[in-house]
Write an enzyme that holds these catalytic residues in place. Structure first.
Site, mmCIF file in Angstrom:
data_model
loop_
_atom_site.group_PDB
_atom_site.id
_atom_site.type_symbol
_atom_site.label_atom_id
_atom_site.label_comp_id
_atom_site.label_asym_id
_atom_site.label_seq_id
_atom_site.Cartn_x
_atom_site.Cartn_y
_atom_site.Cartn_z
ATOM 1 N N SER A 15 -39.458 30.410 26.658
ATOM 2 C CA SER A 15 -39.688 28.966 26.668
ATOM 3 C C SER A 15 -38.455 28.283 26.128
ATOM 4 O O SER A 15 -37.818 28.777 25.195
ATOM 5 C CB SER A 15 -40.905 28.637 25.799
ATOM 6 O OG SER A 15 -40.839 27.287 25.373
ATOM 7 N N LYS A 18 -42.122 32.518 22.547
ATOM 8 C CA LYS A 18 -42.797 32.769 23.816
ATOM 9 C C LYS A 18 -42.162 33.881 24.644
ATOM 10 O O LYS A 18 -40.955 34.022 24.713
ATOM 11 C CB LYS A 18 -42.802 31.493 24.663
ATOM 12 C CG LYS A 18 -43.654 30.392 24.071
ATOM 13 C CD LYS A 18 -45.125 30.645 24.270
ATOM 14 C CE LYS A 18 -45.543 30.096 25.616
ATOM 15 N NZ LYS A 18 -46.926 30.472 25.922
ATOM 16 N N GLU A 37 -47.051 35.012 37.513
ATOM 17 C CA GLU A 37 -47.577 33.699 37.889
ATOM 18 C C GLU A 37 -47.015 33.260 39.245
ATOM 19 O O GLU A 37 -47.712 32.643 40.047
ATOM 20 C CB GLU A 37 -47.227 32.665 36.818
ATOM 21 C CG GLU A 37 -47.972 32.900 35.514
ATOM 22 C CD GLU A 37 -47.425 32.025 34.393
ATOM 23 O OE1 GLU A 37 -48.059 31.021 34.095
ATOM 24 O OE2 GLU A 37 -46.360 32.346 33.842
ATOM 25 N N HIS A 87 -67.869 38.694 36.199
ATOM 26 C CA HIS A 87 -67.908 37.305 35.690
ATOM 27 C C HIS A 87 -66.945 37.113 34.514
ATOM 28 O O HIS A 87 -67.167 36.247 33.676
ATOM 29 C CB HIS A 87 -69.323 36.905 35.256
ATOM 30 C CG HIS A 87 -70.378 37.237 36.251
ATOM 31 N ND1 HIS A 87 -70.810 36.363 37.216
ATOM 32 C CD2 HIS A 87 -71.074 38.386 36.455
ATOM 33 C CE1 HIS A 87 -71.745 36.939 37.962
ATOM 34 N NE2 HIS A 87 -71.913 38.167 37.531
#
Ligand code: ARG
Length: 475
Positions: free
Chosen positions: A290, A296, A303, A169
Site C-alpha cells: 500500500s 500491508k 484480485e 454458505h
C-alpha cells in the site's frame, strides 16, 4: 502486436484493391472507421500460410503456372520472415491484414501477385485465418491448463496430510483435506481442458473455397488445401462457411468458464490469506503493498484474476450480440469478432500463467489450521452418522445432534465436552465411542464413499492425477 502502420510512408490516398467501380477516394474518416488492420495484424502468419496453400492449389488445378506459384509462395514466405523480424510497414490504407499483405506482395512481385486472389474472397479468407489462429490458441491454452493443474497437484501433494474446515454458505461445514479441496480445482480445470479439446474438432474444418458465399467457378481442390493446412475436413456449405462464427463463440464461452473457475480459486486464496482466516501465506513476489499503510501485503494478483473475469464474460456477450439476427451470409459486423476473441485469449492465458507460477508457492499454515479445526461442531454430521449405525433413523439422529449442539452452545463448550449423561438424556443411543469422534482427522478418516475426503482415497486421487498429467506432458 501494435499497429505498424505509418502515416508518413504513404501520404497520397492509394487506389483500393476493390476500387474498380469507384470514382472517388474513400473519405478519410470512413477509412479510419472501417479499418481492422490495427488489430487483425496478428493474423498475418495465418493469412500467409493460408495464401501459400491457396497458391499451391491454384498451380495444381492449372490456374497458376508452377513458376508463378513458386514465386508467389517465396514472396509470401519472405513477407512472413520480414514480419517476424519486425521490418514490415503496412500501408495504412489497406483496410485489413488480408489486403495489406496482398498489396505488399504486389509491390514486391508485380503483376504475378494479382493472380493470388483467384477463387477466393476475404470472406472465406478471414474465416480461415481465424480458425488457424484459434487452433493454435486452443492447443496452447490446453497446455497452460495442464501446467496449472500440475501446480495445484504439487501444492496438494505438499500438504497431503493437512486438514482444513470445508465450507458451505461460507460457514464451517465438515473437515476436509487441503488436498481434496485443491483437487476440486484440478477437476474443474480438467473439464476446461476437455471442453477446449472438443472445440478443436469443430474448429479444424477448412472454410477456404467458399469464396464470397456461393463457391467458385473454378474447380478448387479444397481437399488438397485442407491437407496442406492440417484440417481434418472441408466445410460442406459455402454459405455456412463464411457466415459461421460459432467456433469463436464456443471459445469465448470456454474462456469464460475458465475465467470463472480461476476467479473462484482466486477468491478462496484471497479469503484464506486474509487475517481472520490466516490459512495460507503467499510469497512476497506475488503480492503488492500500500502506498499509505506500511504494514500491508495485498493479494492484488488474485484480485485481478478475479476482476478480469468480468471482461472475459463481456467478450462472450459482445460477440453473441454482434451475431444476433445477422442475415446470411457475411456482414461487416463480423469484423467486430476479433477484439473480444483476442482479448479473451490473451487475458485467460495470462491468468492461467500467473496462477500456475503462484500455486506451487502457496504455503498452508499447519498450526493455524490445526487450531481452527478444533471446533468440533465440524464433526456433528459424523455424530449423526454414528447414531444411525446404532439404529436411529437419520432424521431423528440429526435432531438429537442438533439438540446436543444447542446444549453445547448454551454451555459455551464443544460437543466433546458434554457429559455423556446429558447426551443420553437427549438420545439414549449416545455412547463413549461417539464422544471420541471430535477431531478433524478422525472425521475425514471416517469417510467411506467414493470421491470423499478420506485420506486413503485422496492419496489414490493424487497418484492418479500424477499419472494422468505426466502422460499428458509426454504425449
Ligand atoms: N476485415 C474483414 C473482417 O475482419 C475481412 C472480411 C471483409 N470482407 C468484406 N467483404 N468486406 O471481417
Amino acid at each position: 502486436m501494435m499497429s505498424k502502420t505509418s502515416h508518413t510512408a504513404h501520404p497520397a490516398p492509394r487506389r483500393k484493391l476493390w476500387g474498380g467501380r469507384f470514382c472517388a477516394a474513400t473519405n478519410a474518416a470512413v477509412e479510419h472507421f472501417t479499418e481492422s488492420l490495427s488489430f487483425d495484424q496478428r493474423l498475418a502468419p495465418y493469412d500467409l500460410r493460408g495464401s501459400c496453400a491457396h497458391a499451391a492449389m491454384l498451380a495444381r488445378i492449372g490456374i497458376l503456372s508452377k513458376q508463378e506459384a513458386a514465386s508467389i509462395i517465396a514472396g509470401l514466405q519472405q513477407i512472413a520472415r520480414d514480419i517476424a523480424a519486425g521490418t514490415v510497414v503496412f500501408d495504412p490504407a489497406s483496410e485489413d491484414i488480408h489486403m495489406a499483405i496482398e498489396t505488399l506482395l504486389t509491390q514486391r512481385l508485380g503483376a504475378v501477385a494479382k493472380k493470388l486472389h483467384t477463387g477466393r474472397s476475404r470472406n472465406d479468407q478471414v474465416a480461415l485465418d481465424e480458425r488457424l489462429y484459434l487452433r493454435d490458441v486452443l492447443a496452447q491454452m490446453r497446455g497452460q491448463i495442464g501446467t496449472l493443474q500440475a501446480g495445484l497437484l504439487a501444492c496438494a501433494t505438499q500438504h497431503a496430510d493437512v486438514v482444513m474446515p470445508g465450507f458451505t454458505h461460507l460457514q464451517f461445514a465438515m473437515p476436509v483435506l487441503v488436498a481434496h479441496h485443491l483437487l476440486a480445482y484440478v477437476e474443474m480445470l480438467e473439464r476446461d481442458w476437455q471442453r477446449l479439446g472438443e472445440q478443436q474438432a469443430r474448429v479444424n474444418v477448412l472454410p477456404l473455397g467458399a469464396a464470397a458465399l456461393a463457391g467458385s467457378g473454378f474447380a478448387l481442390d479444397r481437399a488438397f488445401v485442407a491437407r496442406q493446412l492440417g484440417f481434418a475436413g472441408v466445410a460442406r456449405n459455402s454459405m455456412d462457411a463464411v457466415a459461421d462464427r460459432d467456433f469463436l463463440v464456443e471459445f469465448l464461452a470456454g474462456a469464460a468458464l475458465i475465467a470463472m473457475h480461476l476467479s473462484r480459486l482466486a477468491e478462496d486464496l484471497i479469503l484464506w490469506v486474509s487475517q481472520p482466516f490466516g490459512f495460507i501465506t503467499l510469497p512476497d513476489e506475488f503480492c503488492t503493498g500500500s502506498s499509505l499503510m506500511p504494514q500491508k501485503k495485498n493479494p492484488d494478483v488474485l484480485e485481478l484474476v478475479r476482476g478480469k473475469t468480468g471482461r472475459v464474460y463481456g467478450n462472450l456477450v459482445a460477440l453473441l450480440t454482434t451475431l444476433k439476427a445477422l442475415p446470411m451470409t457475411y456482414n461487416r459486423d463480423m469484423q467486430e469478432d476479433k477484439q473480444p476473441v483476442f482479448d479473451s485469449a490473451d487475458t485467460v492465458s495470462a491468468c492461467l500463467a500467473i496462477m500456475a507460477s503462484l500455486l506451487p508457492r502457496v504455503r498452508f499454515c499447519r498450526e493455524r489450521l490445526a487450531q481452527v479445526v478444533q471446533d468440533d461442531f465440524l464433526c456433528a454430521t459424523d455424530w449423526a452418522e454414528q447414531l444411525v449405525r446404532r439404529g436411529v433413523p437419520f432424521r431423528d439422529a440429526h435432531e438429537a445432534v442438533g439438540r446436543a449442539v444447542a446444549l453445547a452452545e448454551q454451555r459455551g463448550c464443544g460437543l466433546g465436552a458434554l457429559p455423556l449423561a446429558a447426551l443420553q438424556a437427549i438420545c439414549p443411543h449416545f455412547d463413549c465411542a461417539i464422544l471420541r469422534i471430535t477431531t478433524a482427522p478422525a472425521s475425514v478418516a471416517a469417510k467411506r464413499s467414493l470421491g470423499s475426503t478420506q485420506p486413503a482415497k485422496v492419496a489414490r486421487e493424487l497418484r492418479r492425477w500424477h499419472r494422468v498429467l505426466a502422460a499428458r506432458i509426454t504425449t
